[in-house]
Write an enzyme that holds these catalytic residues in place. Structure first.
Site, PDB file in Angstrom:
ATOM      1  N   ARG A 225     -31.367  74.810 -28.900  1.00  0.00           N
ATOM      2  CA  ARG A 225     -31.253  75.982 -27.993  1.00  0.00           C
ATOM      3  C   ARG A 225     -31.668  75.683 -26.561  1.00  0.00           C
ATOM      4  O   ARG A 225     -31.996  76.588 -25.806  1.00  0.00           O
ATOM      5  CB  ARG A 225     -32.050  77.173 -28.522  1.00  0.00           C
ATOM      6  CG  ARG A 225     -31.556  77.648 -29.873  1.00  0.00           C
ATOM      7  CD  ARG A 225     -31.933  79.084 -30.123  1.00  0.00           C
ATOM      8  NE  ARG A 225     -31.448  79.522 -31.418  1.00  0.00           N
ATOM      9  CZ  ARG A 225     -32.149  79.467 -32.547  1.00  0.00           C
ATOM     10  NH1 ARG A 225     -33.388  79.023 -32.516  1.00  0.00           N
ATOM     11  NH2 ARG A 225     -31.626  79.859 -33.665  1.00  0.00           N
TER      12      ARG A 225
ATOM     13  N   LYS B  82     -23.402  73.728 -13.610  1.00  0.00           N
ATOM     14  CA  LYS B  82     -22.208  74.061 -14.388  1.00  0.00           C
ATOM     15  C   LYS B  82     -21.983  72.895 -15.337  1.00  0.00           C
ATOM     16  O   LYS B  82     -21.712  71.774 -14.882  1.00  0.00           O
ATOM     17  CB  LYS B  82     -20.985  74.207 -13.486  1.00  0.00           C
ATOM     18  CG  LYS B  82     -20.805  75.580 -12.887  1.00  0.00           C
ATOM     19  CD  LYS B  82     -19.453  75.645 -12.172  1.00  0.00           C
ATOM     20  CE  LYS B  82     -19.246  76.986 -11.504  1.00  0.00           C
ATOM     21  NZ  LYS B  82     -18.000  77.017 -10.706  1.00  0.00           N
TER      22      LYS B  82
ATOM     23  N   GLU C  55     -13.392  67.007  -1.496  1.00  0.00           N
ATOM     24  CA  GLU C  55     -14.569  67.894  -1.542  1.00  0.00           C
ATOM     25  C   GLU C  55     -15.307  67.869  -0.200  1.00  0.00           C
ATOM     26  O   GLU C  55     -15.820  68.894   0.253  1.00  0.00           O
ATOM     27  CB  GLU C  55     -15.516  67.507  -2.683  1.00  0.00           C
ATOM     28  CG  GLU C  55     -14.933  67.641  -4.083  1.00  0.00           C
ATOM     29  CD  GLU C  55     -14.549  69.073  -4.479  1.00  0.00           C
ATOM     30  OE1 GLU C  55     -15.102  70.036  -3.906  1.00  0.00           O
ATOM     31  OE2 GLU C  55     -13.670  69.218  -5.347  1.00  0.00           O
TER      32      GLU C  55
ATOM     33  N   LYS D 193     -24.899  72.906  -1.143  1.00  0.00           N
ATOM     34  CA  LYS D 193     -24.494  73.434  -2.455  1.00  0.00           C
ATOM     35  C   LYS D 193     -25.706  73.975  -3.214  1.00  0.00           C
ATOM     36  O   LYS D 193     -25.616  75.025  -3.863  1.00  0.00           O
ATOM     37  CB  LYS D 193     -23.774  72.366  -3.285  1.00  0.00           C
ATOM     38  CG  LYS D 193     -23.377  72.943  -4.641  1.00  0.00           C
ATOM     39  CD  LYS D 193     -22.379  72.151  -5.423  1.00  0.00           C
ATOM     40  CE  LYS D 193     -22.095  72.894  -6.742  1.00  0.00           C
ATOM     41  NZ  LYS D 193     -21.216  72.162  -7.632  1.00  0.00           N
TER      42      LYS D 193
ATOM     43  N   GLU E  43     -22.070  82.474 -10.151  1.00  0.00           N
ATOM     44  CA  GLU E  43     -20.791  82.832  -9.518  1.00  0.00           C
ATOM     45  C   GLU E  43     -20.497  84.325  -9.690  1.00  0.00           C
ATOM     46  O   GLU E  43     -19.446  84.720 -10.172  1.00  0.00           O
ATOM     47  CB  GLU E  43     -19.676  81.982 -10.138  1.00  0.00           C
ATOM     48  CG  GLU E  43     -18.582  81.677  -9.151  1.00  0.00           C
ATOM     49  CD  GLU E  43     -17.643  80.579  -9.626  1.00  0.00           C
ATOM     50  OE1 GLU E  43     -18.087  79.416  -9.713  1.00  0.00           O
ATOM     51  OE2 GLU E  43     -16.489  80.888  -9.880  1.00  0.00           O
TER      52      GLU E  43
ATOM     53  N   ARG F 274     -20.760  81.578  -4.478  1.00  0.00           N
ATOM     54  CA  ARG F 274     -20.446  80.303  -5.153  1.00  0.00           C
ATOM     55  C   ARG F 274     -18.940  80.126  -5.320  1.00  0.00           C
ATOM     56  O   ARG F 274     -18.433  79.006  -5.323  1.00  0.00           O
ATOM     57  CB  ARG F 274     -21.179  80.223  -6.503  1.00  0.00           C
ATOM     58  CG  ARG F 274     -20.995  78.855  -7.159  1.00  0.00           C
ATOM     59  CD  ARG F 274     -21.947  78.576  -8.281  1.00  0.00           C
ATOM     60  NE  ARG F 274     -21.749  77.210  -8.745  1.00  0.00           N
ATOM     61  CZ  ARG F 274     -22.534  76.567  -9.582  1.00  0.00           C
ATOM     62  NH1 ARG F 274     -23.608  77.169 -10.055  1.00  0.00           N
ATOM     63  NH2 ARG F 274     -22.271  75.329  -9.954  1.00  0.00           N
TER      64      ARG F 274
ATOM     65  N   ASN G   5     -14.826  76.949  -4.616  1.00  0.00           N
ATOM     66  CA  ASN G   5     -13.554  76.651  -5.287  1.00  0.00           C
ATOM     67  C   ASN G   5     -12.388  76.641  -4.304  1.00  0.00           C
ATOM     68  O   ASN G   5     -11.225  76.557  -4.724  1.00  0.00           O
ATOM     69  CB  ASN G   5     -13.269  77.697  -6.381  1.00  0.00           C
ATOM     70  CG  ASN G   5     -14.373  77.733  -7.413  1.00  0.00           C
ATOM     71  OD1 ASN G   5     -14.964  76.690  -7.730  1.00  0.00           O
ATOM     72  ND2 ASN G   5     -14.682  78.906  -7.940  1.00  0.00           N
TER      73      ASN G   5
ATOM     74  N   HIS H 269      -8.909  74.862  -4.801  1.00  0.00           N
ATOM     75  CA  HIS H 269      -8.845  74.322  -6.155  1.00  0.00           C
ATOM     76  C   HIS H 269      -7.800  74.996  -7.043  1.00  0.00           C
ATOM     77  O   HIS H 269      -7.369  74.400  -8.029  1.00  0.00           O
ATOM     78  CB  HIS H 269     -10.227  74.381  -6.812  1.00  0.00           C
ATOM     79  CG  HIS H 269     -11.148  73.298  -6.297  1.00  0.00           C
ATOM     80  ND1 HIS H 269     -11.480  73.184  -4.969  1.00  0.00           N
ATOM     81  CD2 HIS H 269     -11.780  72.284  -6.924  1.00  0.00           C
ATOM     82  CE1 HIS H 269     -12.282  72.150  -4.809  1.00  0.00           C
ATOM     83  NE2 HIS H 269     -12.477  71.588  -5.975  1.00  0.00           N
TER      84      HIS H 269
ATOM     85  N   HIS I 278      -5.668  72.276  -8.774  1.00  0.00           N
ATOM     86  CA  HIS I 278      -5.608  72.051 -10.223  1.00  0.00           C
ATOM     87  C   HIS I 278      -4.166  72.091 -10.706  1.00  0.00           C
ATOM     88  O   HIS I 278      -3.761  71.316 -11.573  1.00  0.00           O
ATOM     89  CB  HIS I 278      -6.445  73.094 -10.968  1.00  0.00           C
ATOM     90  CG  HIS I 278      -7.914  72.810 -10.911  1.00  0.00           C
ATOM     91  ND1 HIS I 278      -8.866  73.794 -10.991  1.00  0.00           N
ATOM     92  CD2 HIS I 278      -8.591  71.651 -10.774  1.00  0.00           C
ATOM     93  CE1 HIS I 278     -10.070  73.240 -10.901  1.00  0.00           C
ATOM     94  NE2 HIS I 278      -9.924  71.944 -10.760  1.00  0.00           N
TER      95      HIS I 278
ATOM     96  N   HIS J  54      -7.517  63.676  -9.247  1.00  0.00           N
ATOM     97  CA  HIS J  54      -8.115  64.966  -8.897  1.00  0.00           C
ATOM     98  C   HIS J  54      -8.397  65.076  -7.388  1.00  0.00           C
ATOM     99  O   HIS J  54      -8.062  66.090  -6.759  1.00  0.00           O
ATOM    100  CB  HIS J  54      -9.407  65.171  -9.702  1.00  0.00           C
ATOM    101  CG  HIS J  54     -10.162  66.389  -9.307  1.00  0.00           C
ATOM    102  ND1 HIS J  54      -9.764  67.659  -9.686  1.00  0.00           N
ATOM    103  CD2 HIS J  54     -11.266  66.557  -8.537  1.00  0.00           C
ATOM    104  CE1 HIS J  54     -10.594  68.543  -9.164  1.00  0.00           C
ATOM    105  NE2 HIS J  54     -11.517  67.906  -8.467  1.00  0.00           N
TER     106      HIS J  54
HETATM  107  N1  GLY Z   1     -17.635  72.885  -8.172  1.00  0.00           N
HETATM  108  C1  GLY Z   1     -17.846  74.247  -7.878  1.00  0.00           C
HETATM  109  C2  GLY Z   1     -19.140  74.781  -8.405  1.00  0.00           C
HETATM  110  O1  GLY Z   1     -19.966  74.038  -8.898  1.00  0.00           O
HETATM  111  O2  GLY Z   1     -19.364  75.961  -8.327  1.00  0.00           O
END
Ligand code: GLY
Length: 349
Positions: A112, A134, A176, A218, A228, A233, A237, A240, A244, A256
């Protein structure tokens, strides 16, 4: 900006990390080092695991090229269990984005949830993928479908790892970097514009300047909007949604990083057509820092492109959702852009 809930250390030749977070690192009964081959052999990693950590460290690995699968994550959890790892244990994930994503996800699941340390070792990882908690694996050919927000207790961006990167791996981060220069505040944009060419050429001072500026930016965004939810946040993106789609439509021909470069250009085209962009020369000057590889013809197919844009997991219940640029540093989410605008922008790329 608010301080992040995780500790971030950026530098070159950081060395022994035990003093950076003594409570967490000192309390771990065992330490699982999950590293890819390049990271495991790097002198910078050996220096990080100083005398107080090294005796508790045991190395684990994820299957190369299949890191971001549920099978790899359950395999790692099984190995941890067989080796007697407990809730008081710690995972250190060292490698590219695939390793930090998958090992971080294992850290969110095992018993957990374990504390973990993110040690991104690529330029892309140090400015984006390895920061912000993430964690995820892919499913049915779609990226990051199963995952969790699980913040590392500590993130270490040591640019000593970048000294041996191949030029193509540095270039993979170009999209990026340009994204940050488009969406971020003026001082971040200035740092990136000054250091971009040097970073692409592998110059240590320019790499450190870019990593420090982007990682801190960031981390600040994630401190305010970790999950997000507020829209801040989400601005990360930018470019993207189309990026994508291009990546998928190219069937592997467009890496990418190159797909993101095209995605940024596409987002600027749509911003122009929607009459949102009011500093057009400024924005194109930023994207002009590097030219992407040619866009394969398959990416220009309108049917496939629209289908993927409409399948984007971030669109919610809407037909489509794009982040548009008002001017550098100012992003506006826009829903349900007319199909004719989306297709005209695609034609003009
Ligand atoms: N790569 C975008 C984020 O981590 O929110």
């Amino acid at each position: 900006m608010r301080r992040p809930s995780f500790r971030l250390a950026c530098g070159r030749d950081i060395g022994d990390i035990s003093g950076l977070l003594p409570g967490v690192l000192g309390a771990a009964d065992r330490i699982a080092l999950v590293a890819d081959r390049a990271a495991a052999g790097a002198p910078a990693l050996k220096k990080m695991l100083g005398p107080s950590l090294a005796p508790r460290v045991r190395r684990f690995s994820l299957p190369a090229g299949r890191e971001k699968t549920l099978g790899a994550v359950t395999g790692l959890c099984s190995d941890l269990f067989k080796a007697g790892f407990s809730r008081q244990s710690l995972i250190i994930a060292a490698g590219g984005g695939a390793v930090t994503d998958a090992a971080g996800f294992a850290a969110s699941l095992y018993m957990r949830g374990l504390n973990w340390v993110s040690v991104p070792t690529t330029l892309l990882g140090q400015i984006d993928a390895g920061i912000g908690g993430k964690t995820a694996v892919d499913l049915l050919g779609t990226k990051n479908i199963i995952g969790a927000f699980h913040q590392p207790a500590l993130t270490v961006c040591d640019t000593a790892f970048l000294a041996t990167l191949k030029p193509a791996v540095r270039r993979a981060a170009a999209g990026e970097l340009i994204k940050y220069a488009l969406i971020g505040p003026g001082d971040l944009r200035l740092t990136i514009m000054r250091s971009f060419d040097g970073a692409m050429a592998g110059r240590p001072d320019d790499l450190l300047a870019c990593v420090r500026a982007c990682a801190e930016y960031k981390a600040g965004v994630c401190a305010v909007d970790e999950r997000e939810e507020t829209g801040l946040r989400e601005t990360l993106n930018f470019g993207h949604t189309a990026g994508h789609a291009f990546e998928v439509l190219s069937r592997g021909r467009l890496p990418h990083g190159e797909a993101v470069l095209w995605g940024l250009r596409y987002a600027l085209k749509v911003s122009e057509k929607m009459r949102v962009l009011d500093n057009t020369p400024g924005a194109w000057k930023v994207t002009g820092m590097i030219d992407p590889l040619p866009l394969p013809a398959a990416c220009r197919g309108p049917k496939g492109f629209l289908k993927l844009v409409r399948a984007d997991k971030k669109r919610g219940g809407r037909d489509n959702r794009f982040l548009l640029l008002r001017s550098p540093g100012d992003v506006e989410p826009t829903d349900n852009i007319p199909e004719k605008v989306l297709l005209a922008a695609l034609e003009e790329l």
